[in-house]
Design a protein around this motif. Structure first.
Motif, PDB file in Angstrom:
ATOM      1  N   VAL A 230       3.907  -4.664  -8.135  1.00 31.67           N
ATOM      2  CA  VAL A 230       4.964  -4.000  -7.530  1.00 31.67           C
ATOM      3  C   VAL A 230       5.047  -4.343  -6.122  1.00 31.67           C
ATOM      4  CG1 VAL A 230       6.010  -1.616  -7.466  1.00 31.67           C
ATOM      5  CG2 VAL A 230       4.694  -2.106  -9.322  1.00 31.67           C
ATOM      6  N   LEU A 231       6.487  -4.381  -6.022  1.00 32.22           N
ATOM      7  CA  LEU A 231       6.826  -4.491  -4.244  1.00 32.22           C
ATOM      8  C   LEU A 231       7.421  -3.246  -3.962  1.00 32.22           C
ATOM      9  CD1 LEU A 231       7.138  -5.873  -1.677  1.00 32.22           C
ATOM     10  CD2 LEU A 231       9.260  -6.909  -2.458  1.00 32.22           C
ATOM     11  N   VAL A 232       6.715  -2.459  -3.517  1.00 39.59           N
ATOM     12  CA  VAL A 232       7.386  -1.243  -2.775  1.00 39.59           C
ATOM     13  C   VAL A 232       7.844  -1.445  -1.333  1.00 39.59           C
ATOM     14  CG1 VAL A 232       6.905   1.365  -2.119  1.00 39.59           C
ATOM     15  CG2 VAL A 232       5.334   0.067  -3.873  1.00 39.59           C
ATOM     16  N   MET A 233       9.367  -0.987  -1.442  1.00 37.93           N
ATOM     17  CA  MET A 233      10.179  -1.440   0.039  1.00 37.93           C
ATOM     18  C   MET A 233      10.943  -0.364   0.147  1.00 37.93           C
ATOM     19  SD  MET A 233      13.016  -4.413   0.302  1.00 37.93           S
ATOM     20  CE  MET A 233      11.834  -5.733   0.317  1.00 37.93           C
ATOM     21  N   ALA A 234      10.957   0.029   1.557  1.00 40.16           N
ATOM     22  CA  ALA A 234      11.889   0.902   1.969  1.00 40.16           C
ATOM     23  C   ALA A 234      12.059   0.702   3.609  1.00 40.16           C
ATOM     24  CB  ALA A 234      11.218   2.321   2.048  1.00 40.16           C
ATOM     25  N   GLY A 235      13.254   1.100   4.035  1.00 37.32           N
ATOM     26  CA  GLY A 235      13.693   1.100   5.407  1.00 37.32           C
ATOM     27  C   GLY A 235      12.851   2.134   6.402  1.00 37.32           C
ATOM     28  N   MET A 252      -1.076   4.408  -4.330  1.00 37.73           N
ATOM     29  CA  MET A 252      -1.217   5.077  -5.655  1.00 37.73           C
ATOM     30  C   MET A 252      -1.090   3.851  -6.865  1.00 37.73           C
ATOM     31  SD  MET A 252       0.274   8.788  -5.806  1.00 37.73           S
ATOM     32  CE  MET A 252       0.030   9.896  -4.363  1.00 37.73           C
ATOM     33  N   ILE A 253      -0.241   2.916  -6.553  1.00 38.86           N
ATOM     34  CA  ILE A 253       0.092   1.736  -7.635  1.00 38.86           C
ATOM     35  C   ILE A 253      -0.852   1.001  -7.426  1.00 38.86           C
ATOM     36  CG2 ILE A 253       1.755   0.058  -8.160  1.00 38.86           C
ATOM     37  CD1 ILE A 253       3.883   1.984  -7.087  1.00 38.86           C
ATOM     38  N   PRO A 254      -1.719   0.503  -8.358  1.00 37.82           N
ATOM     39  CA  PRO A 254      -2.902  -0.248  -8.453  1.00 37.82           C
ATOM     40  C   PRO A 254      -2.584  -1.862  -7.991  1.00 37.82           C
ATOM     41  CG  PRO A 254      -2.959   0.809 -10.549  1.00 37.82           C
ATOM     42  CD  PRO A 254      -1.704   1.089  -9.831  1.00 37.82           C
ATOM     43  N   ASN A 255      -1.654  -2.387  -8.460  1.00 37.34           N
ATOM     44  CA  ASN A 255      -1.138  -3.722  -7.932  1.00 37.34           C
ATOM     45  C   ASN A 255       0.092  -3.805  -7.105  1.00 37.34           C
ATOM     46  OD1 ASN A 255      -1.154  -6.703  -7.813  1.00 37.34           O
ATOM     47  ND2 ASN A 255      -1.048  -6.726  -9.839  1.00 37.34           N
ATOM     48  N   SER A 256      -0.330  -3.460  -5.988  1.00 29.33           N
ATOM     49  CA  SER A 256       1.213  -3.262  -5.258  1.00 29.33           C
ATOM     50  C   SER A 256       1.185  -4.048  -3.713  1.00 29.33           C
ATOM     51  CB  SER A 256       1.430  -1.852  -5.072  1.00 29.33           C
ATOM     52  OG  SER A 256       0.482  -1.197  -4.197  1.00 29.33           O
ATOM     53  N   GLN A 257       2.320  -4.364  -3.330  1.00 28.69           N
ATOM     54  CA  GLN A 257       2.475  -4.817  -1.806  1.00 28.69           C
ATOM     55  C   GLN A 257       3.507  -3.895  -1.242  1.00 28.69           C
ATOM     56  OE1 GLN A 257       3.546  -8.802  -1.968  1.00 28.69           O
ATOM     57  NE2 GLN A 257       2.324  -9.349  -3.938  1.00 28.69           N
ATOM     58  N   LEU A 258       3.489  -3.872   0.162  1.00 28.77           N
ATOM     59  CA  LEU A 258       4.434  -2.985   0.628  1.00 28.77           C
ATOM     60  C   LEU A 258       5.235  -3.720   1.922  1.00 28.77           C
ATOM     61  CD1 LEU A 258       5.035  -0.139   1.562  1.00 28.77           C
ATOM     62  CD2 LEU A 258       3.119  -0.262   3.354  1.00 28.77           C
ATOM     63  N   SER A 259       6.631  -3.283   1.760  1.00 26.51           N
ATOM     64  CA  SER A 259       7.500  -4.302   2.888  1.00 26.51           C
ATOM     65  C   SER A 259       8.493  -2.850   3.388  1.00 26.51           C
ATOM     66  CB  SER A 259       8.367  -5.089   1.847  1.00 26.51           C
ATOM     67  OG  SER A 259       9.308  -5.616   2.987  1.00 26.51           O
ATOM     68  N   VAL A 268      18.898   0.319   2.784  1.00 26.78           N
ATOM     69  CA  VAL A 268      18.193  -0.848   3.519  1.00 26.78           C
ATOM     70  C   VAL A 268      18.687  -2.014   3.182  1.00 26.78           C
ATOM     71  CG1 VAL A 268      16.137  -0.725   1.974  1.00 26.78           C
ATOM     72  CG2 VAL A 268      16.023  -1.792   4.190  1.00 26.78           C
ATOM     73  N   LEU A 269      19.018  -2.249   1.723  1.00 27.67           N
ATOM     74  CA  LEU A 269      19.710  -3.196   1.170  1.00 27.67           C
ATOM     75  C   LEU A 269      21.093  -3.803   1.837  1.00 27.67           C
ATOM     76  CD1 LEU A 269      21.044  -2.599  -2.279  1.00 27.67           C
ATOM     77  CD2 LEU A 269      20.276  -0.779  -0.780  1.00 27.67           C
ATOM     78  N   LEU A 270      21.824  -2.757   2.362  1.00 24.66           N
ATOM     79  CA  LEU A 270      23.033  -3.146   3.001  1.00 24.66           C
ATOM     80  C   LEU A 270      22.889  -3.123   4.557  1.00 24.66           C
ATOM     81  CD1 LEU A 270      25.181  -0.637   0.803  1.00 24.66           C
ATOM     82  CD2 LEU A 270      25.057  -2.863   0.622  1.00 24.66           C
ATOM     83  N   ASP A 271      21.838  -2.463   5.035  1.00 21.47           N
ATOM     84  CA  ASP A 271      21.516  -2.573   6.558  1.00 21.47           C
ATOM     85  C   ASP A 271      21.202  -3.879   6.973  1.00 21.47           C
ATOM     86  OD1 ASP A 271      22.269   0.166   6.627  1.00 21.47           O
ATOM     87  OD2 ASP A 271      20.117   0.996   6.739  1.00 21.47           O
ATOM     88  N   ASN A 272      20.367  -4.227   6.322  1.00 19.41           N
ATOM     89  CA  ASN A 272      19.830  -5.637   6.611  1.00 19.41           C
ATOM     90  C   ASN A 272      19.372  -6.588   5.504  1.00 19.41           C
ATOM     91  OD1 ASN A 272      18.341  -7.840   7.646  1.00 19.41           O
ATOM     92  ND2 ASN A 272      17.224  -6.638   9.236  1.00 19.41           N
ATOM     93  N   PHE A 273      20.260  -7.035   4.745  1.00 19.32           N
ATOM     94  CA  PHE A 273      19.930  -7.753   3.375  1.00 19.32           C
ATOM     95  C   PHE A 273      19.308  -8.990   3.625  1.00 19.32           C
ATOM     96  CE2 PHE A 273      20.644 -10.924   0.118  1.00 19.32           C
ATOM     97  CZ  PHE A 273      20.341 -10.001  -0.948  1.00 19.32           C
ATOM     98  N   ALA A 275      16.420  -9.617   5.694  1.00 21.09           N
ATOM     99  CA  ALA A 275      15.221  -9.027   5.898  1.00 21.09           C
ATOM    100  C   ALA A 275      14.811  -8.676   4.479  1.00 21.09           C
ATOM    101  CB  ALA A 275      15.009  -7.824   6.628  1.00 21.09           C
ATOM    102  N   VAL A 276      15.501  -7.871   3.746  1.00 27.29           N
ATOM    103  CA  VAL A 276      15.120  -7.511   2.408  1.00 27.29           C
ATOM    104  C   VAL A 276      14.787  -8.793   1.396  1.00 27.29           C
ATOM    105  CG1 VAL A 276      15.935  -6.352   0.278  1.00 27.29           C
ATOM    106  CG2 VAL A 276      16.174  -5.103   2.448  1.00 27.29           C
ATOM    107  N   TRP A 277      15.833  -9.489   1.607  1.00 31.47           N
ATOM    108  CA  TRP A 277      15.789 -10.894   0.704  1.00 31.47           C
ATOM    109  C   TRP A 277      14.629 -11.801   1.218  1.00 31.47           C
ATOM    110  CZ3 TRP A 277      17.147 -12.168  -4.065  1.00 31.47           C
ATOM    111  CH2 TRP A 277      17.146 -13.496  -4.314  1.00 31.47           C
ATOM    112  N   ALA A 278      14.233 -11.696   2.303  1.00 33.13           N
ATOM    113  CA  ALA A 278      13.123 -12.523   2.685  1.00 33.13           C
ATOM    114  C   ALA A 278      11.678 -12.015   2.383  1.00 33.13           C
ATOM    115  CB  ALA A 278      13.037 -12.305   4.388  1.00 33.13           C
TER     116      ALA A 278
END
Length: 286
Positions: A230-235, A252-259, A268-273, A275-278
C-alpha cells in the motif's frame, strides 16, 4: 468611509470569485474540462448491477487493470482525469462512479464501506478475474482499504490518497445544502444533476453520508488486515485527513510506503499532480 466600503466590497467580490475558481478546479480540472467527459462518456461507459443499485463505470486502455475511485459527495470521475489520462497509455483503467455519484444509483441499502467494496468487486468481476491495482482518493481510498481487506486475493496493490486513521470524534463532517453547493459552481452541478438517475434524492443522500462519515471507523483492525503493498499518500496540509492520522495509517498497514507531498491540501492530486505521479509510478512498476 465610502472608499473603505468600496474597497471592502471589492475585496469580498474578489474572494468570492477566487473561491468559485478553486471549487471549479476541484470539480473539473481546467486542463481536461473540454477534452474527454470522464464519468459521462457514452463511448466508454457501462453498467453493472451491484445488489440493489446499478453502478456506472468506464474502461480505457489495455494492460494490467487499475481501478480508479474518486472522492465522496462533491467528487466525480472527472476529478481523476489526469490519472486516467496518464494510466490508460499502458494500463487498462476502470473508472467507477460510486453510489450516489454521477450516473450510478443510490440504492436503498445503508451506507457502509462493505457495500462500497462489494460494488467495486461487482464491476471488477464483470471485466476480469485477475488481480487489480486500486487507486482511490479520499472516500475512494477508504473504500480501497476495505476492498483490500475483504478481497486480498484480488488486489495486487493499493494507492490510498487522503485517507488516514479514522474514528468517531476525530472530525465533524457537516455538508452544505444542495442549494448552497449549486451556487458554488452552478455549471458543474447542472452537469452532475443531468447525469443522476434520482437527483431528487441528493439532499437525503448527503444527510445520510454526513452521518456515515461522522460514525465511520478505519482503525487498527481494518488497516492491519491489509496484506497487499500500500502506498499511503497525502498532502502535508490536508485538513480532511490530518498528517498524524495518515502517518498512523501508514504505521498500521503491514506492507506500506508513505508519500507526503509538501505544501498541498486534501486535493493533493490537483494541487501538484506532477509530484503525486512521480511517487505513484515507481510504486506501480515495482
Amino acid at each position: 468611509m465610502r472608499l473603505n466600503l468600496l474597497l471592502m466590497l471589492l475585496l469580498f467580490t474578489c474572494l468570492n470569485i477566487f473561491a468559485q475558481q478553486n471549487l471549479r478546479r476541484v470539480f473539473q480540472p481546467e486542463n481536461v474540462i473540454n477534452e474527454i467527459s470522464y464519468g459521462a462518456n457514452p463511448e466508454a461507459g457501462y453498467y453493472v448491477q451491484a445488489d440493489d443499485a446499478k453502478i456506472y463505470y468506464e474502461v480505457y486502455g489495455k494492460g494490467q487493470p487499475v481501478v480508479i475511485l474518486h472522492g465522496g459527495i462533491f467528487g466525480s470521475t472527472i476529478e481523476m482525469a489526469e490519472f486516467i489520462d496518464s494510466l490508460k497509455v499502458n494500463y487498462q483503467v476502470i473508472a467507477i462512479s460510486t453510489r450516489g455519484h454521477g450516473k450510478s444509483e443510490i440504492g436503498t441499502k445503508p451506507i457502509t464501506y462493505e457495500q462500497k467494496a462489494k460494488d467495486v468487486m461487482a464491476v471488477v468481476d464483470k471485466i476480469t478475474k485477475n488481480k487489480v491495482i486500486l487507486l482511490g482518493f479520499s472516500d475512494g481510498a477508504y473504500t480501497g482499504y476495505k476492498v483490500a481487506s475483504m478481497y486480498p486475493e484480488r488486489i495486487s496493490k493499493l494507492i490510498a490518497i487522503g485517507a488516514g486513521e479514522q474514528k468517531p470524534g476525530l472530525r465533524k463532517v457537516v455538508f452544505n445544502t444542495t442549494e448552497e453547493a449549486f451556487k458554488m459552481d452552478s455549471a458543474y452541478w447542472k452537469q452532475q444533476i443531468s447525469l443522476m438517475p434520482q437527483p431528487e434524492r441528493l439532499q437525503d443522500f448527503w444527510n445520510d453520508m454526513a452521518h456515515f462519515y461522522n460514525t465511520m471507523v478505519a482503525s487498527k483492525d481494518l488497516l492491519m488486515s491489509i496484506k497487499c503493498p500500500v502506498l499511503v499518500m497525502a498532502g502535508e496540509k490536508d485538513m480532511n485527513a490530518p498528517l498524524p492520522t495518515v502517518i498512523n495509517a501508514y504505521n498500521m498497514i503491514p506492507n506500506s510506503q508513505l508519500s507526503i507531498i509538501p505544501n498541498c491540501g486534501h486535493t493533493v492530486l490537483l494541487d501538484n499532480f506532477t509530484a503525486v505521479w512521480a511517487s505513484i509510478l515507481p510504486f506501480i512498476k515495482e
